[in-house]
Design a protein around this motif. Structure first.
Motif, mmCIF file in Angstrom:
data_model
loop_
_atom_site.group_PDB
_atom_site.id
_atom_site.type_symbol
_atom_site.label_atom_id
_atom_site.label_comp_id
_atom_site.label_asym_id
_atom_site.label_seq_id
_atom_site.Cartn_x
_atom_site.Cartn_y
_atom_site.Cartn_z
ATOM 1 N N PHE A 85 14.750 55.985 -4.271
ATOM 2 C CA PHE A 85 16.149 56.334 -4.504
ATOM 3 C C PHE A 85 16.716 57.189 -3.372
ATOM 4 O O PHE A 85 17.904 57.115 -3.062
ATOM 5 C CB PHE A 85 16.303 57.046 -5.845
ATOM 6 C CG PHE A 85 16.159 56.145 -7.038
ATOM 7 C CD1 PHE A 85 16.901 54.981 -7.139
ATOM 8 C CD2 PHE A 85 15.270 56.460 -8.057
ATOM 9 C CE1 PHE A 85 16.772 54.133 -8.235
ATOM 10 C CE2 PHE A 85 15.131 55.621 -9.161
ATOM 11 C CZ PHE A 85 15.881 54.455 -9.248
ATOM 12 N N LEU A 86 15.872 58.010 -2.743
ATOM 13 C CA LEU A 86 16.325 58.783 -1.589
ATOM 14 C C LEU A 86 16.753 57.857 -0.458
ATOM 15 O O LEU A 86 17.809 58.045 0.158
ATOM 16 C CB LEU A 86 15.223 59.719 -1.108
ATOM 17 C CG LEU A 86 15.037 61.032 -1.859
ATOM 18 C CD1 LEU A 86 13.800 61.757 -1.354
ATOM 19 C CD2 LEU A 86 16.269 61.924 -1.717
ATOM 20 N N ALA A 87 15.915 56.859 -0.167
ATOM 21 C CA ALA A 87 16.252 55.908 0.891
ATOM 22 C C ALA A 87 17.437 55.037 0.489
ATOM 23 O O ALA A 87 18.320 54.752 1.296
ATOM 24 C CB ALA A 87 15.037 55.031 1.202
ATOM 25 N N PHE A 88 17.477 54.630 -0.775
ATOM 26 C CA PHE A 88 18.545 53.756 -1.274
ATOM 27 C C PHE A 88 19.900 54.456 -1.222
ATOM 28 O O PHE A 88 20.916 53.848 -0.882
ATOM 29 C CB PHE A 88 18.221 53.340 -2.713
ATOM 30 C CG PHE A 88 19.215 52.385 -3.320
ATOM 31 C CD1 PHE A 88 19.094 51.016 -3.122
ATOM 32 C CD2 PHE A 88 20.266 52.853 -4.090
ATOM 33 C CE1 PHE A 88 20.005 50.139 -3.679
ATOM 34 C CE2 PHE A 88 21.180 51.984 -4.660
ATOM 35 C CZ PHE A 88 21.046 50.615 -4.447
ATOM 36 N N SER A 89 19.920 55.755 -1.561
ATOM 37 C CA SER A 89 21.181 56.489 -1.645
ATOM 38 C C SER A 89 21.662 56.983 -0.291
ATOM 39 O O SER A 89 22.764 57.530 -0.177
ATOM 40 C CB SER A 89 21.030 57.695 -2.586
ATOM 41 O OG SER A 89 20.078 58.608 -2.063
ATOM 42 N N ASN A 90 20.860 56.808 0.755
ATOM 43 C CA ASN A 90 21.233 57.278 2.084
ATOM 44 C C ASN A 90 22.542 56.661 2.566
ATOM 45 O O ASN A 90 23.280 57.268 3.322
ATOM 46 C CB ASN A 90 20.105 56.948 3.068
ATOM 47 C CG ASN A 90 20.471 57.283 4.491
ATOM 48 O OD1 ASN A 90 20.688 58.432 4.817
ATOM 49 N ND2 ASN A 90 20.530 56.278 5.341
ATOM 50 N N ASP A 91 22.843 55.447 2.098
ATOM 51 C CA ASP A 91 24.066 54.753 2.512
ATOM 52 C C ASP A 91 25.158 54.882 1.460
ATOM 53 O O ASP A 91 25.998 54.000 1.301
ATOM 54 C CB ASP A 91 23.763 53.279 2.790
ATOM 55 C CG ASP A 91 24.879 52.612 3.580
ATOM 56 O OD1 ASP A 91 25.595 53.335 4.293
ATOM 57 O OD2 ASP A 91 25.046 51.388 3.473
#
Length: 353
Positions: free
Chosen positions: A76-82
């Motif tokens: 979710f950290l990587a997913f929410s980066n954008d």
């Protein structure tokens, strides 16, 4: 040693949570960071209580399924980066294993006789699930990180967390081997010093990231309040600059902004702007306060936000991190703050609408 580690992990997480709340950012990435720190805080406090108030029941600590949360959190950290917001269905899908095992864990806590009959299968399934979850999420992240994470600072943070997650996965794999083939007790084997040492290190990384974000915002928010602006105006009332001169300065400054787009320079400062437009620095300050009624940062970032709006529409596939840098912002945090303040929505919401 273990007691001290748990105290340090809990204290670091509590302090990080305080910094996050001070930062007052509501971007999807910062929200996930907030939840990640909260999970780590609850985990460390729970482990502290379990190990020192229920030392005669090692299952309370070793059987807890917190480990099933860290892989999804990394995702979710990587997913929410954008600026993406996962759907409820997506959240439930990734958190499903943790919720399911938590129900079983609670049943075992309540029904001691059930635990005695099924403890070995439970431990094998639980720790195999932790290993599988961590390895799969980390593998997915490493394969897609360039596409998902544009900001090098965020990529370094997430990659560090992923590397340490692999270390924990290998630790759990060794526990499964010892439990199944050597018939060792999980509670006695559980190497808490390594596990919570890793948690402390990752917590410190997140704390550093949050401090850097807060300092970055404070640095770029060198804007004066309305009262300060009024006070500054009074100081300039006796200035030798006439309204005509100020209007000429303003016209010259606006032309430079619109034609040469000097606001796209991420290192632009009041001093460098003064050199570019050939206007003395103290005259520029007076121009911003007396005529434009904005501070330097408010004025420059309004142009940057306007430019980013066009990029968001013209480049629908471009990562929001890249949009921020192309528009002249030197951090995503600053970009999100100014954008929401001026447009009353986030960049992703603007793009979608």
């Amino acid at each position: 040693m273990l007691f001290l580690l748990l105290i340090l992990v809990s204290a670091t997480n509590a302090l990080t949570l305080y910094v996050i709340l001070r930062n007052n950012s509501d971007t999807p990435f910062d929200k996930v960071i907030r939840y990640a720190v909260l999970v780590s805080l609850v985990h460390s406090v729970y482990a502290l209580c379990a190990r020192y108030y229920f030392a005669d029941s090692p299952f309370i600590d070793s059987g807890v399924p917190f480990g099933l949360l860290y892989g999804p959190i990394l995702y979710f950290l990587a997913f929410s980066n954008d600026e993406k917001r996962p759907s409820r269905k997506n959240i439930l899908l990734h958190l499903g294993p943790f919720l399911l095992v938590t129900i079983v864990y609670i049943v075992f806590l309540v029904k001691a006789e059930v635990l005695q009959n099924f403890s070995l299968p439970y431990f094998i399934i639980l720790y195999s699930g932790k290993v599988l979850s961590m390895v799969l999420y980390v593998s997915y992240l490493f394969l897609n990180q360039k596409k998902m994470i544009a900001d090098g600072r965020l990529r370094k943070l997430i990659n560090s967390g992923a590397t340490w997650l692999l270390l924990i996965a290998s630790l759990f794999a060794s526990l499964i081997f010892s439990k199944v083939f050597q018939k060792e007790e999980m509670g006695a084997l559980f190497p808490g010093v390594i596990l919570y040492g890793v948690m402390l290190f990752v917590s410190l990384l997140i704390f550093k990231y949050c401090i850097d974000s807060l300092l970055q915002y404070s640095k770029t928010e060198e804007a004066l309040s309305d009262d300060d602006l009024q006070m500054t105006k009074k100081q300039y009332q006796k200035s030798a600059l006439t309204p005509e001169i100020l209007r000429e300065y303003e016209q010259k400054l606006n032309e430079m902004m619109e034609k040469e787009q000097i606001f796209l320079d991420t290192e632009l400062s009041l001093e460098s702007l003064s050199r570019k437009v050939k206007i003395p620095k103290h005259h520029l300050t007076q121009l911003f306060n007396m005529t434009i009624n904005q501070t330097f940062y408010q004025y420059i970032n309004s142009y940057r936000v306007s430019y980013s709006c066009q990029l968001l529409l013209d480049e629908p596939e471009t990562n929001l991190e890249e949009i921020a840098f192309k528009s002249g912002f030197n951090s995503k945090v600053t970009f999100n703050r100014y954008f929401k303040n001026l447009m009353e929505c986030t960049p992703s919401e603007y793009r979608q609408s």
